[in-house]
Write an enzyme that holds these catalytic residues in place. Structure first.
Site, PDB file in Angstrom:
ATOM      1  CG  HIS A  16      -1.892   1.031   1.370  1.00 56.06           C
ATOM      2  ND1 HIS A  16      -2.126   1.755   2.512  1.00 56.06           N
ATOM      3  CD2 HIS A  16      -2.796   1.478   0.461  1.00 56.06           C
ATOM      4  CE1 HIS A  16      -3.126   2.596   2.322  1.00 56.06           C
ATOM      5  NE2 HIS A  16      -3.549   2.463   1.084  1.00 56.06           N
ATOM      6  CD  GLU A  43      -3.097   2.266  -3.184  1.00 54.36           C
ATOM      7  OE1 GLU A  43      -4.104   2.977  -3.248  1.00 54.36           O
ATOM      8  OE2 GLU A  43      -2.125   2.561  -2.431  1.00 54.36           O
ATOM      9  CG  ASP A  45      -3.240   7.028  -2.895  1.00 54.10           C
ATOM     10  OD1 ASP A  45      -4.275   6.364  -3.051  1.00 54.10           O
ATOM     11  OD2 ASP A  45      -2.479   6.897  -1.916  1.00 54.10           O
ATOM     12  CG  HIS A  58      -3.873   9.425   0.540  1.00 50.14           C
ATOM     13  ND1 HIS A  58      -4.745  10.138   1.347  1.00 50.14           N
ATOM     14  CD2 HIS A  58      -4.425   8.200   0.386  1.00 50.14           C
ATOM     15  CE1 HIS A  58      -5.764   9.368   1.658  1.00 50.14           C
ATOM     16  NE2 HIS A  58      -5.602   8.190   1.098  1.00 50.14           N
ATOM     17  CD  GLU A 118      -7.262   5.221  -4.071  1.00 48.90           C
ATOM     18  OE1 GLU A 118      -6.503   4.686  -3.242  1.00 48.90           O
ATOM     19  OE2 GLU A 118      -8.207   5.975  -3.755  1.00 48.90           O
TER      20      GLU A 118
HETATM   21  O1  G3P Z   1      -6.477   1.600  -3.070  1.00 49.76           O
HETATM   22  C1  G3P Z   1      -6.738   1.089  -1.819  1.00 49.76           C
HETATM   23  C2  G3P Z   1      -6.579   2.122  -0.734  1.00 49.76           C
HETATM   24  O2  G3P Z   1      -5.420   2.850  -0.955  1.00 49.76           O
HETATM   25  C3  G3P Z   1      -7.769   3.029  -0.658  1.00 49.76           C
HETATM   26  O3  G3P Z   1      -7.728   3.925   0.414  1.00 49.76           O
HETATM   27  O4  G3P Z   1      -7.355   6.143   1.403  1.00 49.76           O
HETATM   28  O5  G3P Z   1      -5.559   4.450   1.499  1.00 49.76           O
HETATM   29  O6  G3P Z   1      -6.117   5.555  -0.636  1.00 49.76           O
HETATM   30  P1  G3P Z   1      -6.641   5.065   0.669  1.00 49.76           P
HETATM   31 MG    MG Z   2      -4.899   4.506  -2.108  1.00 51.75          MG
END
Ligand code: G3P
Ligand code: MG
Length: 248
Positions: A16, A43, A45, A58, A118
């Site tokens: 993440h 993953e 953002d 993010h 994302e």
């Molecule tokens: O993509 C999964 C996760 O990253 C979604 O939540 O807020 O951590 O971007 P967040």
């Molecule tokens: Mg995310």
């Protein structure tokens, strides 16, 4: 290659924001750290600068994870690229820059790593962000296994689909809102990425019966990971690159 739910190239374990909390999120340093723990999929953002450069961050605001201020999406890439996105985390990462999607694409492609982008639009820029991220991703990953494009925002996925329909998409959900399954179908998604607490026998069966892969965020406890494996879900996104060996 064309990624579908049947033709699914991605591994079970996804780091993440690069390496969770062990390094400054959404930086190349985080990706390198996640990779040092054996992770092969990440993953991150992605949003747009004011001049249309796709980059990793993010929050809408720069405050929490850099020495910048204000809304990131209102600033030019030339200014954003000067920021320190590492010192907030720890001195070891001082000076770490915000990465452009291009940088991350090069890192992943040259190492054979997979990516989940994302699409995290600055509010009000959902469609534009979906369009530009899809266009840039198609160009950067031409001929390679494409990144999985995910978003909580159906408008962003709709725009990504219109721009580059062949790129795989996933709907992110943090609740089982009315119409989540039908929306994912309408968006031509290959997967649902849900808050892990939403998956139970019934919701997994609904998603699988509709032909979707099932992924979870953000899974940081062994009991939660085991529950998701027992439910037969396909992948988990975790901060705990230090706890979960990705080959397991
Ligand atoms: O993509 C999964 C996760 O990253 C979604 O939540 O807020 O951590 O971007 P967040
Ligand atoms: Mg995310």
């Amino acid at each position: 290659m064309q990624v579908t739910a049947q033709n699914w190239p991605y591994p079970r374990w996804v780091a993440h924001r690069g390496a969770g909390k062990l390094a400054p999120e959404n930086t190349l340093a985080a990706f390198r750290l996640g990779a040092s723990f054996g992770y092969r999929m990440f993953e991150c953002d992605v949003k747009l600068s004011a001049d249309g450069v796709a980059f990793l961050l993010h929050d809408a605001s720069l405050q929490r994870t850099s020495n910048g201020h204000g809304i990131a999406g209102e600033q030019a890439w030339s200014a954003l690229a000067q920021l320190d996105a590492g010192s907030w985390h720890s001195r070891a990462f001082a000076g770490e820059p915000l990465p452009a999607l291009d940088n991350i694409a090069r890192f992943c492609l040259r190492n054979g790593y997979f990516l989940n982008i994302e699409i995290k639009p600055t509010p009000g820029q959902e469609s534009l962000t979906g369009t530009v991220v899809a266009q840039q991703a198609a160009r950067l990953w031409l001929g390679a296994v494409p990144p999985l494009l995910s978003s909580f925002r159906p408008e962003a996925l709709m725009a990504a689909k219109a721009a580059q329909p062949e790129l795989p998409r996933a709907l992110l959900i943090d609740s089982l809102w009315s119409g989540w399954l039908e929306s994912a179908q309408a968006l031509g998604c290959v997967a649902i990425v849900a808050n892990h607490a939403l998956w139970d026998k019934a919701s997994v069966a609904r998603a699988k019966d509709a032909g979707f892969r099932t992924l979870s965020y953000t899974v940081n406890d062994e009991w939660a990971a085991q529950r998701l494996l027992d439910l037969g879900t396909d992948a988990v996104i975790t901060d705990r690159v230090d706890l979960f060996p990705p080959a397991a």
